[in-house]
Design a protein around this motif. Structure first.
Motif, PDB file in Angstrom:
ATOM      1  N   GLY A  33     -37.497  88.987  18.577  1.00 40.08           N
ATOM      2  CA  GLY A  33     -36.983  87.684  18.192  1.00 40.08           C
ATOM      3  C   GLY A  33     -37.665  86.566  18.956  1.00 40.08           C
ATOM      4  N   ARG A  34     -37.288  85.351  18.628  1.00 45.13           N
ATOM      5  CA  ARG A  34     -37.782  84.164  19.320  1.00 45.13           C
ATOM      6  C   ARG A  34     -36.903  83.878  20.530  1.00 45.13           C
ATOM      7  NH1 ARG A  34     -42.798  81.897  17.483  1.00 45.13           N
ATOM      8  NH2 ARG A  34     -43.049  82.690  15.372  1.00 45.13           N
ATOM      9  N   LEU A  35     -37.518  83.593  21.655  1.00 43.05           N
ATOM     10  CA  LEU A  35     -36.774  83.369  22.884  1.00 43.05           C
ATOM     11  C   LEU A  35     -36.218  81.949  22.981  1.00 43.05           C
ATOM     12  CD1 LEU A  35     -39.188  85.150  25.369  1.00 43.05           C
ATOM     13  CD2 LEU A  35     -36.835  85.863  24.866  1.00 43.05           C
ATOM     14  N   LEU A  36     -34.962  81.869  23.378  1.00 42.54           N
ATOM     15  CA  LEU A  36     -34.334  80.596  23.742  1.00 42.54           C
ATOM     16  C   LEU A  36     -33.343  80.894  24.860  1.00 42.54           C
ATOM     17  CD1 LEU A  36     -33.388  78.787  20.381  1.00 42.54           C
ATOM     18  CD2 LEU A  36     -35.256  78.180  21.945  1.00 42.54           C
ATOM     19  N   LYS A  95     -34.569  76.354  11.349  1.00 45.83           N
ATOM     20  CA  LYS A  95     -35.065  76.041  10.005  1.00 45.83           C
ATOM     21  C   LYS A  95     -36.421  75.353  10.055  1.00 45.83           C
ATOM     22  CE  LYS A  95     -33.778  73.563   5.756  1.00 45.83           C
ATOM     23  NZ  LYS A  95     -32.732  72.720   5.105  1.00 45.83           N
ATOM     24  N   GLN A  96     -36.584  74.435  11.007  1.00 42.14           N
ATOM     25  CA  GLN A  96     -37.777  73.599  11.033  1.00 42.14           C
ATOM     26  C   GLN A  96     -38.982  74.262  11.679  1.00 42.14           C
ATOM     27  OE1 GLN A  96     -37.053  69.803  12.887  1.00 42.14           O
ATOM     28  NE2 GLN A  96     -39.054  68.955  12.316  1.00 42.14           N
ATOM     29  N   PHE A  97     -38.738  75.095  12.717  1.00 34.84           N
ATOM     30  CA  PHE A  97     -39.858  75.582  13.515  1.00 34.84           C
ATOM     31  C   PHE A  97     -40.098  77.092  13.465  1.00 34.84           C
ATOM     32  CE2 PHE A  97     -38.629  71.586  15.679  1.00 34.84           C
ATOM     33  CZ  PHE A  97     -39.841  70.908  15.584  1.00 34.84           C
ATOM     34  N   ILE A  98     -39.066  77.899  13.205  1.00 32.88           N
ATOM     35  CA  ILE A  98     -39.277  79.353  13.274  1.00 32.88           C
ATOM     36  C   ILE A  98     -38.858  80.082  11.997  1.00 32.88           C
ATOM     37  CG2 ILE A  98     -39.118  79.408  15.792  1.00 32.88           C
ATOM     38  CD1 ILE A  98     -36.277  80.529  15.495  1.00 32.88           C
ATOM     39  N   GLU A 136     -36.201  82.881  11.870  1.00 33.53           N
ATOM     40  CA  GLU A 136     -36.363  84.159  12.550  1.00 33.53           C
ATOM     41  C   GLU A 136     -35.204  84.362  13.526  1.00 33.53           C
ATOM     42  OE1 GLU A 136     -40.348  85.274  14.038  1.00 33.53           O
ATOM     43  OE2 GLU A 136     -40.983  83.348  13.214  1.00 33.53           O
ATOM     44  N   PRO A 137     -34.859  85.613  13.835  1.00 36.96           N
ATOM     45  CA  PRO A 137     -33.778  85.867  14.785  1.00 36.96           C
ATOM     46  C   PRO A 137     -34.151  85.397  16.193  1.00 36.96           C
ATOM     47  CG  PRO A 137     -34.905  87.902  14.220  1.00 36.96           C
ATOM     48  CD  PRO A 137     -35.421  86.867  13.284  1.00 36.96           C
ATOM     49  N   ILE A 138     -33.125  85.086  16.967  1.00 38.89           N
ATOM     50  CA  ILE A 138     -33.300  84.589  18.331  1.00 38.89           C
ATOM     51  C   ILE A 138     -32.856  85.647  19.330  1.00 38.89           C
ATOM     52  CG2 ILE A 138     -32.412  82.916  20.026  1.00 38.89           C
ATOM     53  CD1 ILE A 138     -32.247  80.891  17.746  1.00 38.89           C
ATOM     54  N   TRP A 156     -24.623  78.788  17.517  1.00 38.98           N
ATOM     55  CA  TRP A 156     -25.804  79.100  18.319  1.00 38.98           C
ATOM     56  C   TRP A 156     -26.213  80.565  18.197  1.00 38.98           C
ATOM     57  CZ3 TRP A 156     -27.031  76.515  23.612  1.00 38.98           C
ATOM     58  CH2 TRP A 156     -27.131  75.129  23.443  1.00 38.98           C
ATOM     59  N   PHE A 157     -25.279  81.429  17.862  1.00 38.84           N
ATOM     60  CA  PHE A 157     -25.584  82.857  17.784  1.00 38.84           C
ATOM     61  C   PHE A 157     -25.824  83.338  16.360  1.00 38.84           C
ATOM     62  CE2 PHE A 157     -22.897  83.231  21.877  1.00 38.84           C
ATOM     63  CZ  PHE A 157     -23.998  82.896  22.650  1.00 38.84           C
ATOM     64  N   ASP A 158     -25.901  82.407  15.400  1.00 34.65           N
ATOM     65  CA  ASP A 158     -26.293  82.797  14.048  1.00 34.65           C
ATOM     66  C   ASP A 158     -27.739  83.300  14.085  1.00 34.65           C
ATOM     67  OD1 ASP A 158     -23.829  81.853  13.337  1.00 34.65           O
ATOM     68  OD2 ASP A 158     -24.556  80.057  12.302  1.00 34.65           O
ATOM     69  N   HIS A 159     -28.022  84.382  13.394  1.00 38.86           N
ATOM     70  CA  HIS A 159     -29.370  84.969  13.369  1.00 38.86           C
ATOM     71  C   HIS A 159     -29.852  85.309  14.776  1.00 38.86           C
ATOM     72  CE1 HIS A 159     -29.455  83.828   9.192  1.00 38.86           C
ATOM     73  NE2 HIS A 159     -29.313  82.557   9.499  1.00 38.86           N
ATOM     74  N   THR A 160     -28.996  85.925  15.558  1.00 37.24           N
ATOM     75  CA  THR A 160     -29.358  86.363  16.907  1.00 37.24           C
ATOM     76  C   THR A 160     -29.543  87.870  16.910  1.00 37.24           C
ATOM     77  OG1 THR A 160     -28.260  84.547  18.064  1.00 37.24           O
ATOM     78  CG2 THR A 160     -28.511  86.601  19.282  1.00 37.24           C
TER      79      THR A 160
END
Length: 339
Positions: A203-206, A229-232, A235-237, A263-267
Motif C-alpha cells: 500500500g501507500r504509506l501515510l 482520489k487525486q494522487f494515488i 490505492e490502499p494505504i 481515514w481508514f477507508d481503503h486501508t
C-alpha cells in the motif's frame, strides 16, 4: 496527478528551521554538532533564526515560523529542510503556509514535525519523510537503522529502497550520558503482529505521531479521501503511527475518530511504533486497542516497529508505495518511488 518525489544530492543545501520548537541557549551545542556532521558529509547548511529561539512552548509566533518556513520552501538554493526536532504547536502555522508555492524538496523529522509532513503530502502530493531529527545525528556515528535516512532520501523516482528492523532499541533517553552513537540501544527489537502470524502487505504509506496528526481531522489539511482520489488512484494505504503521550483509552478514542472520519477507508494495514506510554486504564491494555481495531477493520496490524520516541527509526516516506513484511519478530520495509 501523481506523487512527486524530491531529489537529494550530496551538494544540497540543508535548511534548518524550527516550525515547532527551537533550542534554548544551553541546548545550542546539540544542533551545532549536528550541523558540523552534515557539513562533513558535504552538505551546505543554512540555519534560520527560529532554530535558536524558544519561548512559551514554541520557537516563535506562528506567523514568524511560517514566514521562515515559506521562505525555505520557495528557495531554489535549498533542497532539503531538516527541523532540529519536534515540539508541541506546529499546527498553529498551517493556516499561514503557502501550499500552492511549495517546491519539491525533502522534509525529514518526526514527533510534532509529522503534522507538517502529512499536511504537505495530503495537500500537494509531494512525498515527505518521517524519520530521525537532525539533532539525533550529532554523534560521531549512527546506528545502521538511523543511518538509512540518507540512502532513502537519495533514492530516485522509479527506484526502490529496502530497510530492515533494528537489532536493538533505546528504552530510556540519557542526555547527560551521551555515547558516540547518541542513542543507547540496549533492548532486543521484536516486531509483532496481532495475529501472531507473518504479515505481508502492500500500500501507500501515510502516518506520523498520532498525538498530533489526529488534529488534522476535519481541517483542510487532513483530507485523506481527496488525497486518495487525486494522487494515488484510490490505492490502499498502510498507516504507520507513533504514540508519544496517549494512554490506552485516549489512543482508542483517537483511532475511532479516525475510522469515523474515513481515514481508514481503503486501508491494507496499520503499523504501530514502540511507545513509552502504553499505560493501561483499569484492565484495558494497548493490545486490547490493537485487537479491537484489527477486528473492526478486518485488516492486519503490526506493532512495536521501529518508529517513534524509542529509537532507532525506519525512514517512512509519505506517499511511497511500500511492501511490509513481519516474520519471526523481524521486519522488512521496501519502498518504491513510483507514481
Amino acid at each position: 496527478m501523481t506523487i512527486v518525489y524530491p531529489v537529494l544530492t550530496s551538494q544540497t543545501t540543508i535548511g534548518v528551521t524550527a516550525p515547532s520548537s527551537g533550542l534554548y541557549k544551553e541546548e545550542y551545542t546539540l544542533l551545532e554538532r549536528a550541523i558540523e556532521n552534515m557539513e562533513y558529509k558535504g552538505f551546505k547548511v543554512k540555519v534560520g533564526d527560529t532554530s535558536w529561539m524558544q519561548y512559551k512552548a514554541k520557537s516563535a509566533p506562528a506567523k514568524t515560523r511560517a514566514f521562515e518556513l515559506n521562505s525555505m520552501l520557495q528557495d531554489d538554493s535549498i533542497g532539503f529542510i531538516f527541523p532540529p526536532w519536534g515540539g508541541e504547536l506546529l499546527i498553529e502555522i498551517l493556516e499561514h503556509l503557502d501550499f500552492e508555492n511549495v517546491k519539491p524538496k525533502w522534509i525529514l523529522g518526526y514527533s510534532d514535525t509529522s503534522v507538517l509532513l502529512l499536511a504537505i503530502t495530503l495537500k500537494t502530493g509531494i512525498a515527505t519523510a518521517h524519520g530521525t531529527n537532525i539533532v539525533d545525528l550529532r554523534g560521531r556515528f549512527s546506528d545502521p537503522t538511523t543511518a538509512m535516512w540518507e540512502k532513502v532520501l537519495t533514492t530516485k523516482k522509479g527506484e526502490e529502497v529496502v530497510q530492515y528492523s533494528s537489532e536493538k532499541y533505546q528504552l530510556e533517553w540519557q542526555h547527560n550520558n551521551e555515547s558516540d552513537y547518541v542513542f543507547h540501544l540496549t533492548e532486543n527489537t521484536k516486531w509483532k503482529t496481532i495475529s501472531n502470524s507473518p504479515m505481508y502487505v502492500k500500500g501507500r504509506l501515510l502516518g506520523g505521531c498520532i498525538d498530533v496528526i489526529r488534529h488534522l481531522i476535519g481541517t483542510p489539511f487532513g483530507n485523506v479521501r481527496a488525497f486518495q482520489k487525486q494522487f494515488i488512484n484510490n490505492e490502499p494505504i498502510i498507516w504507520y503511527f507513533e504514540n508519544c503521550e496517549l494512554h490506552t483509552t485516549d489512543l482508542r478514542r483517537t483511532l475511532v475518530q479516525m475510522k469515523l472520519a474515513g481515514w481508514f477507508d481503503h486501508t491494507s494495514a496499520i503499523l504501530f511504533g514502540r511507545s513509552p506510554v502504553n499505560r493501561s486504564i483499569e484492565d484495558y491494555h494497548v493490545i486490547d486497542v490493537y485487537m479491537e481495531l484489527a477486528e473492526e477493520l478486518e485488516i492486519p496490524i503490526g506493532y512495536d516497529i521501529d518508529c517513534g520516541h524509542l529509537p532507532p527509526q525506519i525512514t517512512f516516506v509519505n506517499g511511497a508505495f511500500a511492501e511490509v513484511r513481519i516474520y519471526n519478530n523481524a521486519g522488512m520495509v521496501t519502498q518504491r518511488f513510483i507514481d
